[in-house]
Design a protein around this motif. Structure first.
Motif, PDB file in Angstrom:
ATOM      1  N   LEU A   1      -5.207 -28.193 -16.014  1.00 19.76           N
ATOM      2  CA  LEU A   1      -4.179 -27.549 -15.186  1.00 19.76           C
ATOM      3  C   LEU A   1      -4.788 -26.483 -14.270  1.00 19.76           C
ATOM      4  O   LEU A   1      -4.489 -26.425 -13.080  1.00 19.76           O
ATOM      5  CB  LEU A   1      -3.105 -26.927 -16.089  1.00 19.76           C
ATOM      6  CG  LEU A   1      -2.231 -27.942 -16.837  1.00 19.76           C
ATOM      7  CD1 LEU A   1      -1.412 -27.246 -17.923  1.00 19.76           C
ATOM      8  CD2 LEU A   1      -1.301 -28.671 -15.867  1.00 19.76           C
ATOM      9  N   LEU A   2      -5.658 -25.634 -14.828  1.00 21.71           N
ATOM     10  CA  LEU A   2      -6.231 -24.556 -14.009  1.00 21.71           C
ATOM     11  C   LEU A   2      -7.132 -25.115 -12.911  1.00 21.71           C
ATOM     12  O   LEU A   2      -7.143 -24.617 -11.787  1.00 21.71           O
ATOM     13  CB  LEU A   2      -7.024 -23.581 -14.889  1.00 21.71           C
ATOM     14  CG  LEU A   2      -6.201 -22.780 -15.908  1.00 21.71           C
ATOM     15  CD1 LEU A   2      -7.110 -21.836 -16.690  1.00 21.71           C
ATOM     16  CD2 LEU A   2      -5.085 -21.994 -15.236  1.00 21.71           C
ATOM     17  N   SER A   3      -7.879 -26.163 -13.235  1.00 23.88           N
ATOM     18  CA  SER A   3      -8.795 -26.714 -12.227  1.00 23.88           C
ATOM     19  C   SER A   3      -8.028 -27.309 -11.053  1.00 23.88           C
ATOM     20  O   SER A   3      -8.555 -27.435  -9.960  1.00 23.88           O
ATOM     21  CB  SER A   3      -9.697 -27.778 -12.852  1.00 23.88           C
ATOM     22  OG  SER A   3      -8.949 -28.939 -13.145  1.00 23.88           O
ATOM     23  N   LYS A   4      -6.767 -27.658 -11.292  1.00 27.32           N
ATOM     24  CA  LYS A   4      -5.952 -28.220 -10.224  1.00 27.32           C
ATOM     25  C   LYS A   4      -5.054 -27.170  -9.587  1.00 27.32           C
ATOM     26  O   LYS A   4      -4.193 -27.489  -8.771  1.00 27.32           O
ATOM     27  CB  LYS A   4      -5.123 -29.384 -10.766  1.00 27.32           C
ATOM     28  CG  LYS A   4      -5.993 -30.569 -11.199  1.00 27.32           C
ATOM     29  CD  LYS A   4      -5.171 -31.707 -11.739  1.00 27.32           C
ATOM     30  CE  LYS A   4      -6.069 -32.851 -12.226  1.00 27.32           C
ATOM     31  NZ  LYS A   4      -6.906 -33.402 -11.163  1.00 27.32           N
ATOM     32  N   GLY A   5      -5.218 -25.913  -9.997  1.00 22.69           N
ATOM     33  CA  GLY A   5      -4.493 -24.835  -9.341  1.00 22.69           C
ATOM     34  C   GLY A   5      -3.123 -24.549  -9.911  1.00 22.69           C
ATOM     35  O   GLY A   5      -2.356 -23.793  -9.319  1.00 22.69           O
ATOM     36  N   TYR A   6      -2.789 -25.124 -11.053  1.00 17.94           N
ATOM     37  CA  TYR A   6      -1.474 -24.851 -11.633  1.00 17.94           C
ATOM     38  C   TYR A   6      -1.482 -23.530 -12.379  1.00 17.94           C
ATOM     39  O   TYR A   6      -2.472 -23.157 -13.016  1.00 17.94           O
ATOM     40  CB  TYR A   6      -1.056 -25.989 -12.571  1.00 17.94           C
ATOM     41  CG  TYR A   6      -0.691 -27.228 -11.803  1.00 17.94           C
ATOM     42  CD1 TYR A   6       0.476 -27.278 -11.054  1.00 17.94           C
ATOM     43  CD2 TYR A   6      -1.537 -28.331 -11.792  1.00 17.94           C
ATOM     44  CE1 TYR A   6       0.803 -28.396 -10.319  1.00 17.94           C
ATOM     45  CE2 TYR A   6      -1.214 -29.457 -11.063  1.00 17.94           C
ATOM     46  CZ  TYR A   6      -0.045 -29.483 -10.323  1.00 17.94           C
ATOM     47  OH  TYR A   6       0.269 -30.587  -9.594  1.00 17.94           O
ATOM     48  N   ASP A   7      -0.342 -22.862 -12.333  1.00 12.81           N
ATOM     49  CA  ASP A   7      -0.216 -21.513 -12.877  1.00 12.81           C
ATOM     50  C   ASP A   7       0.182 -21.566 -14.351  1.00 12.81           C
ATOM     51  O   ASP A   7       1.235 -21.085 -14.743  1.00 12.81           O
ATOM     52  CB  ASP A   7       0.834 -20.761 -12.049  1.00 12.81           C
ATOM     53  CG  ASP A   7       0.877 -19.291 -12.391  1.00 12.81           C
ATOM     54  OD1 ASP A   7      -0.073 -18.810 -13.027  1.00 12.81           O
ATOM     55  OD2 ASP A   7       1.869 -18.640 -12.020  1.00 12.81           O
ATOM     56  N   ALA A   8      -0.663 -22.171 -15.164  1.00 14.03           N
ATOM     57  CA  ALA A   8      -0.357 -22.268 -16.600  1.00 14.03           C
ATOM     58  C   ALA A   8      -0.692 -20.942 -17.276  1.00 14.03           C
ATOM     59  O   ALA A   8      -1.658 -20.282 -16.901  1.00 14.03           O
ATOM     60  CB  ALA A   8      -1.181 -23.393 -17.223  1.00 14.03           C
ATOM     61  N   PRO A   9       0.099 -20.549 -18.283  1.00 18.13           N
ATOM     62  CA  PRO A   9      -0.167 -19.268 -18.939  1.00 18.13           C
ATOM     63  C   PRO A   9      -1.389 -19.351 -19.857  1.00 18.13           C
ATOM     64  O   PRO A   9      -1.609 -20.365 -20.515  1.00 18.13           O
ATOM     65  CB  PRO A   9       1.105 -19.027 -19.758  1.00 18.13           C
ATOM     66  CG  PRO A   9       1.644 -20.395 -20.028  1.00 18.13           C
ATOM     67  CD  PRO A   9       1.264 -21.240 -18.839  1.00 18.13           C
ATOM     68  N   PHE A  10      -2.177 -18.304 -19.896  1.00 12.67           N
ATOM     69  CA  PHE A  10      -3.314 -18.250 -20.822  1.00 12.67           C
ATOM     70  C   PHE A  10      -3.840 -16.833 -20.871  1.00 12.67           C
ATOM     71  O   PHE A  10      -3.493 -15.986 -20.047  1.00 12.67           O
ATOM     72  CB  PHE A  10      -4.435 -19.200 -20.375  1.00 12.67           C
ATOM     73  CG  PHE A  10      -5.213 -18.722 -19.182  1.00 12.67           C
ATOM     74  CD1 PHE A  10      -6.390 -18.013 -19.347  1.00 12.67           C
ATOM     75  CD2 PHE A  10      -4.762 -18.960 -17.893  1.00 12.67           C
ATOM     76  CE1 PHE A  10      -7.110 -17.562 -18.247  1.00 12.67           C
ATOM     77  CE2 PHE A  10      -5.470 -18.512 -16.790  1.00 12.67           C
ATOM     78  CZ  PHE A  10      -6.649 -17.811 -16.970  1.00 12.67           C
ATOM     79  N   SER A  11      -4.671 -16.575 -21.860  1.00  9.02           N
ATOM     80  CA  SER A  11      -5.400 -15.308 -21.880  1.00  9.02           C
ATOM     81  C   SER A  11      -6.808 -15.539 -22.399  1.00  9.02           C
ATOM     82  O   SER A  11      -7.762 -15.517 -21.654  1.00  9.02           O
ATOM     83  CB  SER A  11      -4.675 -14.264 -22.729  1.00  9.02           C
ATOM     84  OG  SER A  11      -5.454 -13.102 -22.783  1.00  9.02           O
ATOM     85  N   CYS A  12      -6.938 -15.812 -23.725  1.00  6.42           N
ATOM     86  CA  CYS A  12      -8.277 -15.814 -24.323  1.00  6.42           C
ATOM     87  C   CYS A  12      -9.066 -17.087 -24.035  1.00  6.42           C
ATOM     88  O   CYS A  12     -10.277 -17.069 -23.974  1.00  6.42           O
ATOM     89  CB  CYS A  12      -8.162 -15.614 -25.833  1.00  6.42           C
ATOM     90  SG  CYS A  12      -7.431 -17.025 -26.708  1.00  6.42           S
ATOM     91  N   ARG A  13      -8.376 -18.214 -23.893  1.00  6.54           N
ATOM     92  CA  ARG A  13      -9.005 -19.538 -23.751  1.00  6.54           C
ATOM     93  C   ARG A  13      -9.869 -19.879 -24.961  1.00  6.54           C
ATOM     94  O   ARG A  13     -10.773 -20.689 -24.880  1.00  6.54           O
ATOM     95  CB  ARG A  13      -9.829 -19.623 -22.455  1.00  6.54           C
ATOM     96  CG  ARG A  13      -8.934 -19.807 -21.254  1.00  6.54           C
ATOM     97  CD  ARG A  13      -9.541 -19.474 -19.921  1.00  6.54           C
ATOM     98  NE  ARG A  13     -10.733 -20.196 -19.587  1.00  6.54           N
ATOM     99  CZ  ARG A  13     -11.356 -20.071 -18.414  1.00  6.54           C
ATOM    100  NH1 ARG A  13     -10.842 -19.280 -17.484  1.00  6.54           N
ATOM    101  NH2 ARG A  13     -12.448 -20.728 -18.167  1.00  6.54           N
TER     102      ARG A  13
END
Ligand code: FES
Length: 364
Positions: A300-312
């Motif tokens: 999701l992040l690599s495609k620019g989507y604003d998915a929630p996260f913090s620590c990964r």
């Protein structure tokens, strides 16, 4: 709900095929005030510029992830709970207590000054009451007070809840927010009660001792935050008074080993087989080809989507989402408990697909 398709170039496209700009979770915020709370704790207020106000909206109990300047390989990032209330305080405030030998907390306590710019991730976390109108039992120790005071202030100002706080500290001098809590009790005498537990007088909190203090509150929703031994005693106490696990919410201290600010890069020449995924995110329905060897959050992040996260790193649950159909497996899970798993929750930052198709919703 709108439908989006995803290009293969790392940006996303709307229905008309127009590429949109990837969303960044990290922003520069400026310190506007630093307040000494105790001999070894400071509150740091960060101003949010107008154009970022919507990105930094938060719920009481959530935390910020802050990048700490360092030459260390892999960088340094730490999560700090917000001690401010979104109901009446404009600045974001985190309260940081020095950890003996710890790099990040000591750096912030030594260097935070008005004018300092810090790289900060947008607020995250699920340690937040669903309602500010149901009665709340807050149980904390030391700097574990930070998310609890945010919840307490928010419930008193923005809700109708009765709030009982049990707060353990070494002694009165080491008590963060002692004066502020006293003022809150004075302002809300029928809705807010604070019971202080000073180790200097009562010794370390034990499950039996805490049970005696908390036995009247078995119908409340409980929120716990503090050092591990205290949390263990508090959980036993709540179990002992018959408070159902589903009503006990726990926030753990986190120390990140990786760099959640690092860019996500997925090799474009990956030959991994993909499955089809449908992801519901912020009111949108996204169709994805999900490589079997890649974690959902990274896709999701690599495609620019604003998915929630913090620590990964599978430790904070900021990326929790629900598997509506199909099957995924988590590479690591240090935060979701059995009750969460039975509801179908998974961690996007650790999930890889198992079945041929998967439907997932970010609904937490
Ligand atoms: S981002 Fe922290 S558990 Fe996934």
């Amino acid at each position: 709900m709108t439908t989006e398709s995803v290009t293969t170039a790392g940006t996303r496209a709307d229905e008309a095929g127009v590429a949109t700009t990837p969303v960044s979770h990290a922003h520069e915020l400026t310190v506007v005030e630093v307040v000494d709370e105790t001999d070894d704790a400071v509150s740091i207020a960060l101003a949010v510029p107008d154009h970022l106000v919507s990105r930094f909206r938060y719920h009481p109990g959530q935390f910020l992830t802050i990048k700490i300047p360092t030459d260390r390989p892999g960088g340094a990032a730490r999560c700090y709970s917000l001690s401010s209330s979104p109901h009446f305080e404009n600045d974001l405030i985190v309260t940081v207590k020095r950890t003996p030998g710890g790099y990040a907390s000591n750096w912030l306590c030594d260097n935070a000054r008005p004018g300092l710019s810090l790289t900060v991730m947008t607020p995250s976390g699920n340690f937040t009451p669903k309602s500010l109108d149901g009665d709340l039992l807050l149980v904390g120790a030391g700097s574990g007070i930070t998310p609890l005071i945010s919840i307490a202030k928010s419930a008193l100002v923005g809700g109708t809840a009765t709030v009982y706080l049990l707060y353990a500290n070494r002694d009165r001098r080491s008590t963060i927010f002692g004066t502020e809590l006293h003022d809150m009790v004075t302002e809300f005498p029928t809705r807010f009660t604070v019971e202080h537990w000073f180790e200097s007088d009562q010794g370390l909190p034990t499950a039996e001792g805490l049970m005696r203090s908390l036995e009247l509150f078995s119908a409340y929703d409980a929120y716990l935050c503090g050092p591990a031994p205290f949390m263990e005693a508090a959980r036993s106490a709540l179990h002992g008074i018959g408070l159902p696990d589903a009503h006990v919410h726990v926030e753990r201290y986190r120390s990140l080993s990786g760099d959640p600010f690092a860019d996500v890069i997925i090799p474009s020449d990956t030959s991994a087989e993909t499955v089809s995924a449908t992801v519901e995110l912020a009111g949108r329905r996204i169709e994805l080809d999900w490589p079997r060897d890649t974690k959902l959050l990274d896709v999701l992040l690599s495609k620019g989507y604003d998915a929630p996260f913090s620590c990964r790193e599978g430790e904070c649950s900021a990326c929790a989402c629900t598997v509506r159909s199909g099957e995924v497996s988590m590479l690591k899970n240090d935060t979701l408990v059995d009750a969460d798993l039975s509801l179908g929750l998974t961690l996007a930052c650790q999930s890889v697909p198992v079945s041929e198709s998967v439907e997932i919703a970010f609904d937490q």
